[in-house]
Scaffold this active site. Structure first.
Site, PDB file in Angstrom:
ATOM      1  N   SER A 194      -3.473  -2.807   8.444  1.00  0.00           N
ATOM      2  CA  SER A 194      -3.025  -2.081   9.602  1.00  0.00           C
ATOM      3  C   SER A 194      -3.263  -2.705  10.795  1.00  0.00           C
ATOM      4  O   SER A 194      -3.552  -2.326  12.018  1.00  0.00           O
ATOM      5  CB  SER A 194      -3.679  -0.597   9.623  1.00  0.00           C
ATOM      6  N   PRO A 195      -2.557  -4.138  10.791  1.00  0.00           N
ATOM      7  CA  PRO A 195      -2.821  -4.894  12.341  1.00  0.00           C
ATOM      8  C   PRO A 195      -1.905  -4.384  13.297  1.00  0.00           C
ATOM      9  O   PRO A 195      -2.172  -4.511  14.358  1.00  0.00           O
ATOM     10  CB  PRO A 195      -2.169  -6.284  11.818  1.00  0.00           C
TER      11      PRO A 195
ATOM     12  N   TRP B 129       0.855  -1.035  -0.007  1.00  0.00           N
ATOM     13  CA  TRP B 129      -0.172   0.059   0.172  1.00  0.00           C
ATOM     14  C   TRP B 129       0.794   1.355  -0.015  1.00  0.00           C
ATOM     15  O   TRP B 129       0.586   2.115  -0.898  1.00  0.00           O
ATOM     16  CB  TRP B 129      -0.861  -0.148   1.131  1.00  0.00           C
TER      17      TRP B 129
ATOM     18  N   TYR C 161      -2.570   2.046  -5.895  1.00  0.00           N
ATOM     19  CA  TYR C 161      -1.397   2.562  -5.077  1.00  0.00           C
ATOM     20  C   TYR C 161      -0.219   2.802  -6.013  1.00  0.00           C
ATOM     21  O   TYR C 161       0.114   2.425  -6.892  1.00  0.00           O
ATOM     22  CB  TYR C 161      -0.914   1.072  -4.397  1.00  0.00           C
TER      23      TYR C 161
ATOM     24  N   LYS D 259       6.999   2.565  19.159  1.00  0.00           N
ATOM     25  CA  LYS D 259       8.286   3.302  18.701  1.00  0.00           C
ATOM     26  C   LYS D 259       7.803   4.884  18.683  1.00  0.00           C
ATOM     27  O   LYS D 259       8.518   5.705  18.818  1.00  0.00           O
ATOM     28  CB  LYS D 259       8.529   3.223  17.248  1.00  0.00           C
TER      29      LYS D 259
ATOM     30  N   GLN E   9      12.306  -6.633   8.556  1.00  0.00           N
ATOM     31  CA  GLN E   9      10.956  -6.420   9.014  1.00  0.00           C
ATOM     32  C   GLN E   9       9.991  -7.587   8.923  1.00  0.00           C
ATOM     33  O   GLN E   9       9.088  -7.886   9.860  1.00  0.00           O
ATOM     34  CB  GLN E   9      10.357  -5.149   8.611  1.00  0.00           C
TER      35      GLN E   9
END
Length: 336
Positions: free
Chosen positions: A206-207, A21, A54, A216, A291
């Site tokens: 968006s979990p 996205w 996107y 963070k 990540q």
């Protein structure tokens, strides 16, 4: 990796799916994006989610290039249609028959494939009769250009009516793609029960609340440089969260819960989402390959009942549970 059925269908998807996205074509150069996609494959991710809007079609092209040479049958490729693309003419948006049938051709060309596994209505189109939309999707399926149909951010009533038409047209309507995380639970009152009844699974985005649930962003401290909250094109959702000192303070209290489960904060957030029986897959993005390894470690981890209860207690009133806001992301007027 864990693999789950998408709704009541026979299609299995990876519990962690890779989405592009806000990365491919905008934040991340093509070479780095390809490295992330290949890392995802190495970690057992088979499900890849994108959309024609996107980066104004560039994200689809980059994903297609990154997946070139892979065994097509081993992948589940998802894309979406609705938002304006290209020169953004009057018919370059929405869920009209014209736009759907033209948009799917462009998506297949950019993705370098003859079909997508799941073709999704990116929002509900209030300006087009639902019958027209579903009949166009039916033609896409019968032409072999999509195997299954899904939607994104539809209300329970919209899902019910879409499923009714899909049954009449004999096409597999199997999924919904909503935002869902510890802080944003608006699908729980109505969308999830309706979806369970209809055999529709959730593929959630968006979990980790666009990074907020990683911890963070700290109360009383500047937003980290280069983080998503510094992006002027970023969503109102993340800007609102990082400006809320109470939310940030509550998120920091999740750290000992994550440590007790042997998880990072991001893993805790993803594992929490996957605990919902109606969630088939959680979409994660990445700007760096490493990540993904952290995110994938959440697959298959069951949080204890005590941890689930403590999460609710810690987050308390910071959680948005109002099911009436579902569907507000679908514009009432057609975009141009």
């Amino acid at each position: 990796m864990e693999y789950r059925h998408l709704g009541r269908s026979g299609l299995k998807v990876s519990a962690i799916s890779y989405g592009n996205w806000v990365t491919h074509g905008s934040q991340v150069e093509a070479e780095q994006a390809t490295a992330c996609v290949h890392a995802a494959l190495d970690l057992g991710i088979t499900t890849f989610d994108t959309a024609d809007v996107y980066a104004n079609t560039v994200a689809e092209q980059i994903l297609g290039d990154a997946l070139a040479g892979q065994r097509r049958e081993s992948l589940e490729i998802f894309t979406k249609v609705y938002f304006p693309t290209g020169p953004k003419g009057p018919n370059d948006t929405g869920l009209s028959r014209k736009h759907i049938l033209e948009a799917v051709e462009g998506s297949l060309r950019r993705l370098g494939t003859d079909y997508v596994d799941l073709y999704q209505a990116h929002r509900y189109d209030h300006a087009t009769p639902l019958e027209e939309t579903m009949e166009a999707f039916a033609d896409v399926v019968r032409q072999g250009k999509a195997l299954y149909i899904g939607v994104s951010e539809w209300t329970a009533d919209q899902l019910r009516e879409g499923a009714r038409l899909a049954r009449e047209l004999h096409i597999p309507f199997v999924s919904n793609q909503p935002q869902y995380n510890m802080l944003w639970r608006v699908i729980e009152p109505d969308v999830v029960p309706t979806s369970l009844e209809l055999g529709i699974g959730q593929v959630v985005f968006s979990p980790i609340a666009q990074g907020v649930l990683t911890g963070k962003y700290r109360p009383g401290q500047p937003v980290p440089e280069g983080s998503r909250a510094t992006d002027p094109q970023g969503s109102q959702f993340i800007r609102r969260l990082v400006e809320d000192e109470d939310v940030l303070a509550r998120v920091q209290q999740l750290l000992p819960l994550a440590e007790a489960e042997g998880l990072t904060m991001a893993q805790l957030a993803i594992a929490w989402v996957l605990q919902n029986e109606n969630v088939a897959s959680a979409i994660v993005g990445a700007s760096r390959p490493e990540q993904l390894a952290d995110n994938v470690a959440a697959a298959g981890h069951r949080l204890s009942p005590e941890t689930m209860q403590r999460i609710d207690e810690v987050l308390g009133e910071a959680v948005q549970r109002d099911g009436s806001v579902v569907g507000q992301a679908s514009p009432r007027e057609r975009l141009s």
